[in-house]
Design an enzyme around this catalytic site. Structure first.
Site, short mmCIF file in Angstrom:
data_model
loop_
_atom_site.label_atom_id
_atom_site.label_comp_id
_atom_site.label_asym_id
_atom_site.label_seq_id
_atom_site.Cartn_x
_atom_site.Cartn_y
_atom_site.Cartn_z
N SER B 17 0.80 -1.24 0.17
CA SER B 17 -0.01 -0.06 -0.15
C SER B 17 0.85 1.25 0.06
O SER B 17 0.47 2.08 -0.80
CB SER B 17 -0.98 -0.10 1.25
OG SER B 17 -1.52 1.33 1.50
N ARG B 42 0.91 8.44 5.32
CA ARG B 42 -0.06 7.42 6.08
C ARG B 42 -1.32 7.93 6.07
O ARG B 42 -2.30 6.97 5.97
CB ARG B 42 0.52 7.61 7.83
CG ARG B 42 -0.17 6.43 8.53
CD ARG B 42 0.68 5.68 9.56
NE ARG B 42 -0.13 4.85 10.26
CZ ARG B 42 0.34 4.11 11.27
NH1 ARG B 42 1.79 4.13 11.62
NH2 ARG B 42 -0.25 3.45 11.97
N HIS B 45 -2.87 6.39 2.94
CA HIS B 45 -3.02 5.03 3.09
C HIS B 45 -4.13 4.65 3.72
O HIS B 45 -4.99 3.56 3.40
CB HIS B 45 -1.68 4.31 3.74
CG HIS B 45 -1.73 3.21 4.47
ND1 HIS B 45 -1.64 1.93 3.92
CD2 HIS B 45 -2.00 3.19 5.75
CE1 HIS B 45 -1.94 0.93 4.70
NE2 HIS B 45 -2.10 1.40 5.90
#
Lengths: 209, 209
Positions: B17, B42, B45
Site C-alpha cells: 500500500s 499514512r 494510506h
C-alpha cells in the site's frame, strides 16, 4: 437525539448539515428507498465527501434484514475497535475480537491478519447478526469464505474496508454473494462510513417500531 | 511493526500500500520534509483518498513539537472516543472526556456541544500535550479560544474536524494562530485522518530516538 447529537447546539449543526447534504446529493440518490437515502445521507454527513453518494451500493433486502437483526437485539461484530467505539446507541452488544488472545494465536498459527482471525474466532463461538468491516479487506474475505462454507450464519454485512490493496476486490467479491450488503465501490470506505451506516440503521430501527 | 500491522500478511499489505501511495502522490508532496511526507503518506494510506496529499497543511514546527511531546510522555487528548480507540501504540495516556459527568454538566449549563465542553474540562484539570480533533469543529474552536485566553497550554493540534458546518472555518481559524498544527483544508477530515497522523507521529518518535 438527531444523528448522534445530544445537545441543542449539536442538533442545530446536525440539522443544518443534513440540509446541505441533501442539496448536494439528492439528485444522485433519487433511485433509493427512503431508508437507503437516509443511510447514504448520514455517510456523506459523516465524511463530508459527496463521492459516497455514488460509491455506496446497497443490495435489496439489506435494510430489512439489518433492521430486523437490530430489533431482535442480535450482536453486532466489528473488525476493529475504532468501529466499535463509534457505535454508541445500541441496546444490544457490539463485539470486536481483534485483541482477543485466541485471535492472536489463530493469526500466528494460520499466517493471516488479526482482523481475519477475529472473524474466524467469532464464527467459532457461533456469532449471528450484522458484521461490520470498516477497515480490513482480509476480514471481509474471511466473512465471505466462512458464510459460503456454511460455517458462519449472519444477517447482513456492512462491507466498507478501505485501502489500495484488496479493498475494492473484496467488496466486488461480496457483491457476488447472496449476503445482504452495503458496500462502497473502489478503494475508499473506512471506519466513519461503517459507523455512519450502522448508527443510521439503529436510528431507523427505532423510527420503525 | 509497520503502519500498525502486526502479522506478516498485514505487513505485506501495508508495504505494498505504501508503494502505491508513493506512486500516486509523490509529486504532490515533494516540498515536504521526510517526516511530513511520512505523515501525509499514512493519511492517504488510511483513507485511500489521494486528495489528502493536497488538503493536508502542516505548520513549521508541528512535527518537532509533537515528537517532543510524545517522547516526554505527555498526554494526548482526543475529542471523541473513536479517535482514542485508534491510537493504540502510545506508551503515555490517551484521554477523552466526552462521556465524563463534568463534561455533560458543563455542556448543558453553557449550551455548548459535549465535544467542546470536554476540551473545557481538560483545560480545567491542566491538560498539557497534543490535542487531537478528528470530528467536532466546536471542539477545535474551544481549543483555540482557551489557548488564546491563556487558559490552556498545549504542544500542538491535530486539527482535522469534518463536516459541512463549521469544519473548514475552524481549521482556517487554527491556521491564524501560533499553535503548531496539522489541518486538512475544507470540509473533509475525520477520525481516520486524525488517527493516521498521531500514529505516524508515534512511529516517528520511535525511529527518531
Amino acid at each position: 437525539m438527531f444523528m448522534g447529537a445530544s445537545t441543542k447546539q449539536g442538533q442545530d449543526i446536525a440539522l443544518k448539515s443534513r440540509e446541505i447534504v441533501r442539496s448536494l446529493i439528492s439528485d444522485k440518490i433519487d433511485h433509493l428507498s427512503t431508508e437507503e437515502k437516509s443511510i447514504v445521507e448520514r455517510i456523506v454527513h459523516s465524511t463530508a465527501d459527496v463521492e459516497y453518494a455514488e460509491l455506496c451500493h446497497i443490495s435489496s433486502g439489506f435494510v430489512e434484514c439489518s433492521i430486523e437483526s437490530i430489533k431482535s437485539g442480535k450482536d453486532i461484530l466489528t473488525d476493529i475497535n475504532m468501529v466499535r467505539a463509534g457505535i454508541n446507541k445500541y441496546s444490544g452488544e457490539v463485539k470486536c475480537f481483534i485483541n482477543h488472545p485466541e485471535t492472536i494465536k489463530m493469526a500466528k498459527k494460520e499466517g493471516i491478519t488479526r482482523a481475519a482471525a477475529a472473524i474466524g474466532y467469532a464464527a467459532e463461538y457461533g456469532f449471528k447478526g450484522i458484521v461490520v468491516i470498516g477497515n480490513a479487506p482480509t476480514a471481509l474475505y474471511k466473512v465471505i469464505e466462512l458464510v459460503e462454507e456454511g460455517i458462519m450464519d449472519i444477517e447482513s454485512v456492512v462491507g466498507v474496508p478501505v485501502g489500495f490493496v484488496g479493498a475494492a476486490e473484496s467488496k466486488d467479491a461480496l457483491e457476488d454473494t447472496q449476503i445482504p450488503y452495503i458496500i462502497t465501490k473502489g478503494p475508499k470506505g473506512g471506519t466513519p462510513v461503517a459507523v455512519a451506516a450502522v448508527n443510521s440503521l439503529i436510528q431507523l430501527s427505532k423510527d420503525n417500531l
